[in-house]
Design an enzyme around this catalytic site. Structure first.
Site, PDB file in Angstrom:
ATOM      1  N   CYS A  46      -4.223  -1.520  -1.918  1.00  0.00           N
ATOM      2  CA  CYS A  46      -4.429  -0.086  -2.108  1.00  0.00           C
ATOM      3  C   CYS A  46      -5.414   0.061  -3.262  1.00  0.00           C
ATOM      4  CB  CYS A  46      -3.096   0.574  -2.455  1.00  0.00           C
ATOM      5  SG  CYS A  46      -3.247   2.300  -2.937  1.00  0.00           S
ATOM      6  N   HIS A  98      -7.444   2.937   3.751  1.00  0.00           N
ATOM      7  CA  HIS A  98      -7.323   3.723   4.986  1.00  0.00           C
ATOM      8  C   HIS A  98      -8.686   3.912   5.672  1.00  0.00           C
ATOM      9  CE1 HIS A  98      -3.373   4.865   3.423  1.00  0.00           C
ATOM     10  NE2 HIS A  98      -3.117   5.491   4.555  1.00  0.00           N
ATOM     11  N   ASP A 153       0.873  -1.185   0.000  1.00  0.00           N
ATOM     12  CA  ASP A 153       0.000   0.000   0.000  1.00  0.00           C
ATOM     13  C   ASP A 153       0.905   1.229   0.000  1.00  0.00           C
ATOM     14  OD1 ASP A 153      -2.366   1.612   0.296  1.00  0.00           O
ATOM     15  OD2 ASP A 153      -1.926   1.824   2.426  1.00  0.00           O
ATOM     16  N   SER A 154       0.289   2.398  -0.200  1.00  0.00           N
ATOM     17  CA  SER A 154       1.060   3.637  -0.154  1.00  0.00           C
ATOM     18  C   SER A 154       1.553   3.915   1.269  1.00  0.00           C
ATOM     19  CB  SER A 154       0.176   4.794  -0.615  1.00  0.00           C
ATOM     20  OG  SER A 154      -0.971   4.874   0.206  1.00  0.00           O
ATOM     21  N   CYS A 201     -11.027   2.814  -0.099  1.00  0.00           N
ATOM     22  CA  CYS A 201      -9.633   3.174   0.161  1.00  0.00           C
ATOM     23  C   CYS A 201      -9.275   2.402   1.412  1.00  0.00           C
ATOM     24  CB  CYS A 201      -9.505   4.680   0.397  1.00  0.00           C
ATOM     25  SG  CYS A 201      -7.881   5.174   1.034  1.00  0.00           S
ATOM     26  N   GLU A 213      -4.156   8.188   9.149  1.00  0.00           N
ATOM     27  CA  GLU A 213      -2.733   7.968   9.458  1.00  0.00           C
ATOM     28  C   GLU A 213      -2.354   8.591  10.803  1.00  0.00           C
ATOM     29  OE1 GLU A 213       0.282   7.716   6.616  1.00  0.00           O
ATOM     30  OE2 GLU A 213      -0.938   6.153   5.707  1.00  0.00           O
TER      31      GLU A 213
HETATM   32  N1  DGL Z   1      -4.790   3.468   0.924  1.00  0.00           N
HETATM   33  C1  DGL Z   1      -4.780   3.857  -0.415  1.00  0.00           C
HETATM   34  C2  DGL Z   1      -6.031   3.417  -1.159  1.00  0.00           C
HETATM   35  O1  DGL Z   1      -6.573   2.432  -0.834  1.00  0.00           O
HETATM   36  C3  DGL Z   1      -4.476   5.236  -0.795  1.00  0.00           C
HETATM   37  C4  DGL Z   1      -4.269   6.309   0.143  1.00  0.00           C
HETATM   38  C5  DGL Z   1      -3.374   7.310  -0.534  1.00  0.00           C
HETATM   39  O2  DGL Z   1      -2.186   7.019  -0.598  1.00  0.00           O
HETATM   40  O3  DGL Z   1      -3.875   8.338  -1.025  1.00  0.00           O
HETATM   41  O4  DGL Z   1      -6.477   4.022  -2.086  1.00  0.00           O
END
Ligand code: DGL
Length: 266
Positions: A73, A186, A10-11, A184, A152
């Protein structure tokens, strides 16, 4: 092949929600997680940039001998999956299809809302995946870029999170959707506040469990499922591994092993 690890990336921290589900479902598998903390957020970057980061991570994971790569991600799944599949020798699974599948199975009124990053929304990956399964579905999308830093920073319980969620979720409430995809990785970290703002009767869908099930089915089908021993987790971050470890332990509310630094060869 069975003994080889599964690579997950993931990012940043969001993909840990997927890692958690994989560990629950596949407790015997070794997992390698890569958080691209040097390049987070992906959501506001171009498709070309996200594809470049994703390919570099996938090459690294492949060099570690993984048997499967899980793109934990949504932004990378929405924008880079075809290229990853073209260039990698190992199979690659994304999070969009499992999320769409779960949402279509859960909606009663055929109205589905997708919350995602700007990149995920722009790609139209969710509407396409939903309409393929349910051509009459009505899909609305809402980009929620401020949710990533809130997650985060573990700010889900702060009043600021509720104010921002109220603002972002207005069009979703207006749409009459009974099912909302947390598009997402997150966003599941903000589930309590999103669910409070949307109120009762709305189903929140995330891809984690469906993806873990799909990974299990896939590995079993190819006789690559590890069924004995306790799986180990190795963590890598592309910048500031100490900060990553600190935030990850706070988010997962558990102690993690060492996080190693791995700069990407871009
Ligand atoms: N967690 C990532 C996603 O599922 C992206 C969050 C990001 O880096 O902008 O899209």
């Amino acid at each position: 092949m069975k003994k080889q690890p599964i690579g997950v990336f993931d990012s940043g921290l969001g993909g840990l929600t997927i890692l958690k589900a994989l560990r629950r479902k596949l407790p015997h598998e070794d997992l390698i997680y890569f958080g691209d903390t040097a390049n987070v957020p992906y959501g506001s970057k171009s498709k070309a940039a996200v594809t470049k980061f994703s390919l570099a991570i996938a090459r690294f994971l492949q060099a570690q001998g993984v048997k499967l790569i899980v793109v934990a991600c949504n932004t990378a799944s929405a924008q880079a999956l075809p290229e990853l599949r073209r260039q990698m020798a190992v199979p690659v699974m994304g999070v969009i299809e499992p999320g769409a599948q779960k949402a279509v199975a859960s909606t009663q009124n055929g109205r589905i809302a997708v919350l995602g990053t700007e990149g995920t929304v722009r790609s139209q990956a969710y509407p396409k995946a939903i309409l393929k399964r349910s051509p009459k579905a009505r899909v609305v999308q809402q980009a929620c870029p401020l949710f990533v830093p809130l997650a985060e920073e573990s700010w889900g319980k702060k009043p600021a999170a509720e104010l921002i969620a109220r603002e972002y979720l207005k069009p979703v409430q207006k749409s009459g959707a009974d099912t909302v995809i947390l598009g997402c990785t997150h966003y599941p970290l903000l589930k309590p506040v999103i669910s409070r703002v949307l109120g009762k009767g709305i189903t929140l869908v995330d891809s984690a469990d469906t993806l873990a099930e799909a990974a299990q089915t896939f590995l079993a089908q190819y006789h690559q499922l590890e069924t004995s021993g306790k799986g180990r987790v190795q963590l890598y971050a592309s910048d500031d591994p100490a900060r990553f470890k600190h935030l990850a332990e706070k988010l997962l509310t558990e102690k993690l092993g060492a996080v190693r630094l791995k700069k990407l060869d871009l």
